[in-house]
Design a protein around this motif. Structure first.
Motif, PDB file in Angstrom:
ATOM      1  N   ASN A   1     -16.521 -15.621  38.159  1.00  0.00           N
ATOM      2  CA  ASN A   1     -16.615 -14.583  38.906  1.00  0.00           C
ATOM      3  C   ASN A   1     -15.711 -13.203  38.257  1.00  0.00           C
ATOM      4  N   ALA A   2     -14.681 -13.813  38.393  1.00  0.00           N
ATOM      5  CA  ALA A   2     -13.018 -13.184  38.388  1.00  0.00           C
ATOM      6  C   ALA A   2     -12.841 -13.194  37.156  1.00  0.00           C
ATOM      7  N   GLY A   3     -14.123 -13.527  35.733  1.00  0.00           N
ATOM      8  CA  GLY A   3     -14.068 -13.627  34.351  1.00  0.00           C
ATOM      9  C   GLY A   3     -14.095 -13.042  33.782  1.00  0.00           C
ATOM     10  N   ILE A   4     -14.611 -12.096  34.590  1.00  0.00           N
ATOM     11  CA  ILE A   4     -15.174 -10.158  34.403  1.00  0.00           C
ATOM     12  C   ILE A   4     -13.401  -9.413  33.255  1.00  0.00           C
ATOM     13  N   SER A   5     -14.051  -8.510  32.442  1.00  0.00           N
ATOM     14  CA  SER A   5     -13.122  -7.567  31.129  1.00  0.00           C
ATOM     15  C   SER A   5     -12.872  -6.103  32.253  1.00  0.00           C
ATOM     16  N   TYR A   6     -11.111  -5.721  32.383  1.00  0.00           N
ATOM     17  CA  TYR A   6     -11.786  -3.922  32.697  1.00  0.00           C
ATOM     18  C   TYR A   6     -12.199  -3.340  32.304  1.00  0.00           C
ATOM     19  N   GLN A   7     -12.533  -3.095  30.736  1.00  0.00           N
ATOM     20  CA  GLN A   7     -13.066  -2.279  30.699  1.00  0.00           C
ATOM     21  C   GLN A   7     -14.822  -2.891  30.861  1.00  0.00           C
ATOM     22  N   TYR A   8     -15.207  -4.415  31.009  1.00  0.00           N
ATOM     23  CA  TYR A   8     -16.907  -4.164  31.628  1.00  0.00           C
ATOM     24  C   TYR A   8     -16.860  -3.860  33.051  1.00  0.00           C
ATOM     25  N   LEU A   9     -15.814  -3.936  33.913  1.00  0.00           N
ATOM     26  CA  LEU A   9     -16.097  -3.527  34.786  1.00  0.00           C
ATOM     27  C   LEU A   9     -16.029  -1.690  35.151  1.00  0.00           C
ATOM     28  N   TRP A  10     -15.223  -1.863  34.138  1.00  0.00           N
ATOM     29  CA  TRP A  10     -15.355   0.026  34.343  1.00  0.00           C
ATOM     30  C   TRP A  10     -16.829   0.429  33.957  1.00  0.00           C
ATOM     31  N   GLN A  11     -17.075   0.124  32.759  1.00  0.00           N
ATOM     32  CA  GLN A  11     -18.354  -0.190  31.733  1.00  0.00           C
ATOM     33  C   GLN A  11     -19.526  -0.290  33.181  1.00  0.00           C
TER      34      GLN A  11
ATOM     35  N   ARG B   1      -8.284  -7.856  47.083  1.00  0.00           N
ATOM     36  CA  ARG B   1      -8.676  -7.221  45.497  1.00  0.00           C
ATOM     37  C   ARG B   1      -9.286  -8.041  44.768  1.00  0.00           C
ATOM     38  N   TYR B   2     -10.053  -9.136  45.099  1.00  0.00           N
ATOM     39  CA  TYR B   2     -10.698 -10.091  44.807  1.00  0.00           C
ATOM     40  C   TYR B   2     -11.930  -9.657  44.508  1.00  0.00           C
ATOM     41  N   ASP B   3     -12.708  -9.652  46.032  1.00  0.00           N
ATOM     42  CA  ASP B   3     -13.685  -8.874  46.230  1.00  0.00           C
ATOM     43  C   ASP B   3     -13.829  -7.891  46.060  1.00  0.00           C
ATOM     44  N   GLN B   4     -13.208  -6.625  45.442  1.00  0.00           N
ATOM     45  CA  GLN B   4     -13.226  -5.401  44.934  1.00  0.00           C
ATOM     46  C   GLN B   4     -13.615  -5.702  43.757  1.00  0.00           C
ATOM     47  N   ALA B   5     -12.748  -6.229  42.732  1.00  0.00           N
ATOM     48  CA  ALA B   5     -12.571  -6.556  41.551  1.00  0.00           C
ATOM     49  C   ALA B   5     -14.075  -7.659  40.568  1.00  0.00           C
ATOM     50  N   THR B   6     -14.800  -7.806  41.368  1.00  0.00           N
ATOM     51  CA  THR B   6     -15.702  -9.092  41.267  1.00  0.00           C
ATOM     52  C   THR B   6     -17.127  -8.179  41.038  1.00  0.00           C
ATOM     53  N   TYR B   7     -16.449  -7.139  42.543  1.00  0.00           N
ATOM     54  CA  TYR B   7     -18.176  -6.241  42.977  1.00  0.00           C
ATOM     55  C   TYR B   7     -18.871  -5.657  41.435  1.00  0.00           C
ATOM     56  N   LEU B   8     -19.580  -5.406  41.289  1.00  0.00           N
ATOM     57  CA  LEU B   8     -20.432  -5.343  40.552  1.00  0.00           C
ATOM     58  C   LEU B   8     -21.817  -4.637  40.981  1.00  0.00           C
ATOM     59  N   PRO B   9     -22.045  -3.166  40.162  1.00  0.00           N
ATOM     60  CA  PRO B   9     -23.261  -2.793  40.628  1.00  0.00           C
ATOM     61  C   PRO B   9     -24.488  -2.492  39.891  1.00  0.00           C
TER      62      PRO B   9
ATOM     63  N   TYR C   1     -22.336 -13.028  33.319  1.00  0.00           N
ATOM     64  CA  TYR C   1     -22.189 -14.313  32.537  1.00  0.00           C
ATOM     65  C   TYR C   1     -22.160 -14.683  31.606  1.00  0.00           C
ATOM     66  N   LYS C   2     -22.900 -13.449  30.448  1.00  0.00           N
ATOM     67  CA  LYS C   2     -22.598 -13.375  28.965  1.00  0.00           C
ATOM     68  C   LYS C   2     -21.738 -12.986  28.864  1.00  0.00           C
ATOM     69  N   HIS C   3     -21.164 -12.329  29.781  1.00  0.00           N
ATOM     70  CA  HIS C   3     -19.486 -10.749  29.212  1.00  0.00           C
ATOM     71  C   HIS C   3     -18.677 -12.007  29.572  1.00  0.00           C
ATOM     72  N   ILE C   4     -18.734 -12.963  30.680  1.00  0.00           N
ATOM     73  CA  ILE C   4     -17.798 -13.748  31.364  1.00  0.00           C
ATOM     74  C   ILE C   4     -17.061 -14.689  29.770  1.00  0.00           C
ATOM     75  N   PHE C   5     -18.228 -15.515  29.322  1.00  0.00           N
ATOM     76  CA  PHE C   5     -18.202 -16.486  28.114  1.00  0.00           C
ATOM     77  C   PHE C   5     -17.533 -15.333  27.154  1.00  0.00           C
ATOM     78  N   ALA C   6     -17.903 -14.024  26.649  1.00  0.00           N
ATOM     79  CA  ALA C   6     -17.185 -14.013  25.262  1.00  0.00           C
ATOM     80  C   ALA C   6     -16.153 -13.604  25.350  1.00  0.00           C
ATOM     81  N   GLU C   7     -15.639 -12.875  26.425  1.00  0.00           N
ATOM     82  CA  GLU C   7     -14.324 -13.071  27.135  1.00  0.00           C
ATOM     83  C   GLU C   7     -13.378 -13.627  26.569  1.00  0.00           C
ATOM     84  N   GLN C   8     -13.550 -14.867  27.495  1.00  0.00           N
ATOM     85  CA  GLN C   8     -12.924 -16.220  27.267  1.00  0.00           C
ATOM     86  C   GLN C   8     -13.112 -17.071  26.033  1.00  0.00           C
TER      87      GLN C   8
END
Length: 908
Positions: A212-222, A397-405, A420-427
């Motif tokens: 769940n913490a594999g997302i990027s800043y851009q994705y979280l912000w988007q 911090r982890y709880d806030q960073a990994t929360y997605l609306p 998950y699809k974004h995470i695999f693309a980012e990694q």
């Protein structure tokens, strides 16, 4: 001042005009710059006017200085002022005010400043955005700044400010404005130099990444600023900022594409506001430059309807997790680059075309700088910085960073699938990753959950994750494989969550009378039983679907280390290794079946160095560890004991933790013949007396040690019967009259809510210089034990620097655990097999290649030649691949076929 604190302060002051939304309303730097300009351009040397100007200048200077002295920890107050003078000298502002005496803001200066930051830190290496690590006397901001200092400073910058704006500025700096050249651009820059990049192309592994913490800043912000996802029901200042950012980004993107007006202000009021007659965006931007306390109302239905009409006009068929890419920039979808990069480049190019003194685009510049401030303020709540260490702060911090609306009108699984699809693309973005292990939490609710329910939810979870990876590959392979790209093989590691034994006090939640289901509280014994049931159910899934063993490769336990000690999880790991249901070979899939690998987060965040060492030893001793298993972090094995004792005059511990530390030291002092046994026995009995008071009959050192050892095994039926006859709370009541303690009764106290309170009573423990030799001997003993067992240490440099007690990456424990070949004279040669990983990319703003690069630059800084550093990094690279639990190698075609077959599985 510690180096990491200094770097954090330096990055904060370098970035502060882009970090605080208050600057959009009351900018102390603008007030200071204006007062400075008025003073230096006033021609008279004396008089009341000049005295007034001097007074105004002194007041603005004091106000600016207080902005930093209040929020940041400086050793001396002249330090922040000197840094302000370094990065924001008054002379740099003079030209702005000379050309435009009526200047109302420094927004264009701030935009020029971010271009300077990009020039300082970013270059292009073999066509990719990379770190400009070398020192340069011609740099405006950091001339002749040492190489490794620059590397570490960038590490802090990326955890202070979202770095994607600097990446976009670098593109514009180099004259790259065509979006077609922005193929596969990441939100992070690559740190490796050419020799290291060449080495990493041979392949690396990531074995310590929480999915769940594999997302990027851009994705979280988007996801938080998608116009279809922001919550209107709970509207507050935070959501007002999100609405503003979402609306400004959309309106300005339309403006930059249409170019139908001279300025954004003209476009907004002519083409948008006249149609909407809305109050929100107009009211919001009217507050810039003034203190505004009026409560803003959320956008009305008319504004939302207008946006819907625009997206229909743009023929957006499927608005998903990148709103702008699905609408305005839909023609750029094949770039595999976020819309934020594209929008940034278009915006910065547009602004740079105009003179710094042209005020035509004042509103656009003000809106854009405020957008950056809102975004960075939002991300500050997600990023782990260095001011507070430890896993308790990290967890928030982890709880806030990994929360997605949730995306509107999409089911929960669909939202998770997109993430998950974004995470695999980012990694997978750079193609050097060969093996990717991701850690996931089992879907088990309680020990009363049925085996069938656990298997059904587990199979759905596995299928969802693997389907996301399968679809990512299928959507991108045609283009990416043409670019010599390799997809990593994926493995899932289930990690159990360490949690406090909540509500386990005052007789509320006894071991026998478990009220966890009824009152939503937690009991260690119930938690242990639930996880044992999970591993049994998982084994049944393997029996039915042996192909799953290629993709479910390990188990772990993670989260707050001080919340749950290893004894709670030991029987779970023992159960996995003791299973009598083993499949050596499956005729169904025609291959041998690999074992489940063991790893465990331990020795990362500890109250006392002995606690950290003890926990590591408990895992190696009681978890049935075998060669090839791993320890997560385990930095207690590599920290400098003398420095630890010097920096830790006192430690506060739960009294039982202190007692078990003494029992562990007593055991090792006897087996290692270290001496001091009599003194340890005295300390043990002294602490036991403080716990049990006058009721000491039947209590001796050996009995206490036996109880400590017995905790690592499941309670026997005899012990359970004993607990049932004498409930834990009755034991508490009997303390006043108790004549004799039995072994069984002492063991029961560790599952008793009343004794839970007693055992967690804090005491002060003071390590002394006399303890150092003993502690060092214990540390060396465990290092040798890990070497003999053939275990791997999973290291995570940025995570360890932030959470642990390190001043610099150059001090990373890895160099004390595996330094053979480095010829570090000050350190004893050791060779514990190790790997380098990223841990939680969204929290620490990193990925595995950059984590390897940090250690590489630390070696160069320590005086190692590039050849020596490359050879050593190559060894660690290979050990990372060898340490992976993904042992059945599958080709891309085989992996896709496997996942398609797994997707068809159904429980009968």
């Amino acid at each position: 001042m510690e180096k990491k604190t200094y770097n954090q302060l330096l990055s904060n002051i370098l970035l502060f005009p882009l970090m605080d939304t208050d600057f959009s309303y009351n900018d102390p730097l603008y007030c200071y710059a204006k007062s400075y300009h008025e003073l230096v351009t006033y021609n008279e040397q004396h008089g009341k006017t000049r005295e007034k100007l001097k007074s105004h200048y002194a007041k603005s200077r004091k106000s600016l200085l207080s902005k930093f002295s209040e929020e940041l920890r400086w050793d001396h107050l002249d330090e922040p002022w000197l840094m302000i003078e370094k990065f924001y000298p008054g002379l740099r502002f003079t030209s702005y005010f000379d050309r435009n005496p009526n200047l109302k803001s420094l927004n264009r200066f701030y935009i020029d400043h971010l271009f300077q930051i990009a020039k300082t830190f970013i270059t292009f290496r073999n066509g990719e955005v990379a770190l400009r690590y070398w020192s340069d006397p011609e740099e405006l901001l950091l001339p002749n700044y040492p190489q490794f200092e620059k590397v570490e400073l960038w590490n802090h910058i990326t955890r202070t400010c979202v770095p994607d704006i600097f990446i976009a500025a670098a593109f514009v700096n180099f004259g790259i404005t065509e979006t077609s050249q922005m193929f596969n651009v990441s939100g992070l820059i690559r740190m490796a130099d050419v020799p290291l990049q060449t080495l990493l192309k041979r392949g690396i592994a990531e074995t310590h990444l929480h999915l769940n913490a594999g997302i990027s800043y851009q994705y979280l912000w988007q996801r938080h600023t998608s116009l279809y996802q922001i919550d209107q029901e709970s509207f507050d200042k935070s959501s007002a900022d999100l609405w503003y950012c979402a609306l400004f980004r959309f309106y300005s993107a339309l403006y930059l594409e249409e170019e139908c007006c001279e300025s954004f202000e003209e476009y907004y009021f002519k083409c948008i506001n006249n149609n909407l007659k809305t109050d929100f965006f107009d009211s919001y931007i009217q507050t810039f430059g003034e203190n505004h306390d009026e409560k803003l109302m959320p956008p009305g239905k008319r504004e939302i309807q207008w946006i819907v009409e625009q997206t229909r006009y743009l023929e957006a068929k499927d608005v998903g997790d990148d709103f702008l890419l699905d609408t305005v920039y839909k023609s750029e979808k094949g770039l595999f680059t976020s819309s934020e990069h594209i929008w940034y480049c278009k915006m910065l190019s547009h602004i740079l075309k105009r003179s710094p003194y042209d005020d035509t685009e004042n509103l656009l510049q003000a809106c854009f700088v405020h957008y950056l401030r809102c975004k960075n303020t939002f991300m500050q709540r997600k990023i782990q910085q260095t001011e507070i260490g430890g896993l308790d702060f990290f967890q928030s911090r982890y709880d806030q960073a990994t929360y997605l609306p949730r995306i509107v009108n999409e089911p929960h699984d669909r939202n998770a699938y997109l993430a998950y699809k974004h995470i695999f693309a980012e990694q997978s973005r750079f193609g050097n990753l060969r093996l990717l292990e991701v850690k996931i939490t089992p879907r088990v609710k309680s020990s009363t959950q049925s085996s069938l329910a656990i298997k059904e939810s587990t199979l759905r979870q596995i299928q969802l994750i693997l389907r996301a990876y399968h679809d990512y590959i299928c959507e991108t392979k045609e283009l990416l494989l043409e670019n010599d790209f390799r997809y990593p093989q994926v493995g899932l590691v289930y990690h159990f969550i360490k949690r406090n034994d909540t509500d386990n006090f005052s007789g509320f939640n006894c071991v026998i009378y478990d009220k966890a289901d009824k009152y939503s509280c937690l009991n260690y014994n119930a938690m242990r039983d639930a996880y044992i049931q999970f591993v049994e159910s998982l084994n049944e899934l393997f029996q039915q679907f042996p192909l799953l063993t290629n993709y479910i490769v390990g188990i772990d336990a993670a989260s707050i280390e001080n919340a749950t000690e290893p004894w709670v999880f030991a029987p779970v790991f023992q159960k996995v290794r003791s299973s009598n249901k083993v499949i050596p070979y499956s005729p169904i899939i025609r291959q041998r079946i690999q074992n489940i690998g063991f790893t465990y987060h331990v020795g990362e965040d500890f109250r006392h160095i002995i606690s950290g060492l003890r926990h590591i030893d408990e895992v190696m001793t009681h978890f049935k560890y075998r060669t090839g298993d791993r320890l997560g972090h385990a930095i207690a094995l590599g920290i400098d004991i003398n420095r630890y004792i010097q920096n830790t005059p006192n430690t506060v511990l739960p009294i039982m933790e202190h007692l078990e530390n003494l029992l562990w030291m007593w055991e090792n002092a006897k087996s290692m013949e270290l001496g001091g046994v009599d003194n340890l026995q005295f300390q043990i009995m002294d602490i036991a007396h403080k716990i049990y008071h006058k009721n000491m009959h039947g209590i001796d050192v050996y009995t206490l040690w036996r109880v400590y050892q017995a905790k690592f095994h499941n309670l026997t039926e005899n012990i359970l019967e004993k607990c049932e006859k004498e409930s834990s709370c009755n034991l508490q009541e009997e303390l006043k009259t108790k004549d004799f303690w039995t072994f069984e009764e002492l063991l029961c106290t560790h599952y008793c809510p009343c004794f839970y309170e007693i055992y967690n009573r804090p005491v002060f423990v003071r390590p002394s210089s006399d303890d150092a030799e003993f502690y060092i001997a214990l540390q060396k003993h465990l290092v040798k034990k890990a070497e003999r067992l053939g275990l791997y240490i999973e290291t995570n440099p940025s995570s360890n620097l932030t959470i642990g007690d390190m001043e610099s990456i150059a001090e990373h424990p890895l160099l004390r655990l595996n330094n053979r070949g480095l010829k570090l004279r000050e350190l004893e040669e050791t060779c514990v097999m190790s790997s380098i990983n990223s841990d939680d990319p969204i929290v620490f703003s990193t990925f595995v290649e950059n984590e390897i690069s940090y250690i590489y630059y630390a070696l160069l800084n320590a005086g190692r030649s590039r050849e020596e550093a490359i050879e050593w990094i190559d060894k660690i690279r290979k050990q990372g691949l060898d340490s992976s639990f993904i042992r059945t190698k599958r080709s891309l075609k085989e992996m896709l076929n496997d996942i398609e077959e797994i997707m068809s599985y159904q429980l009968s």
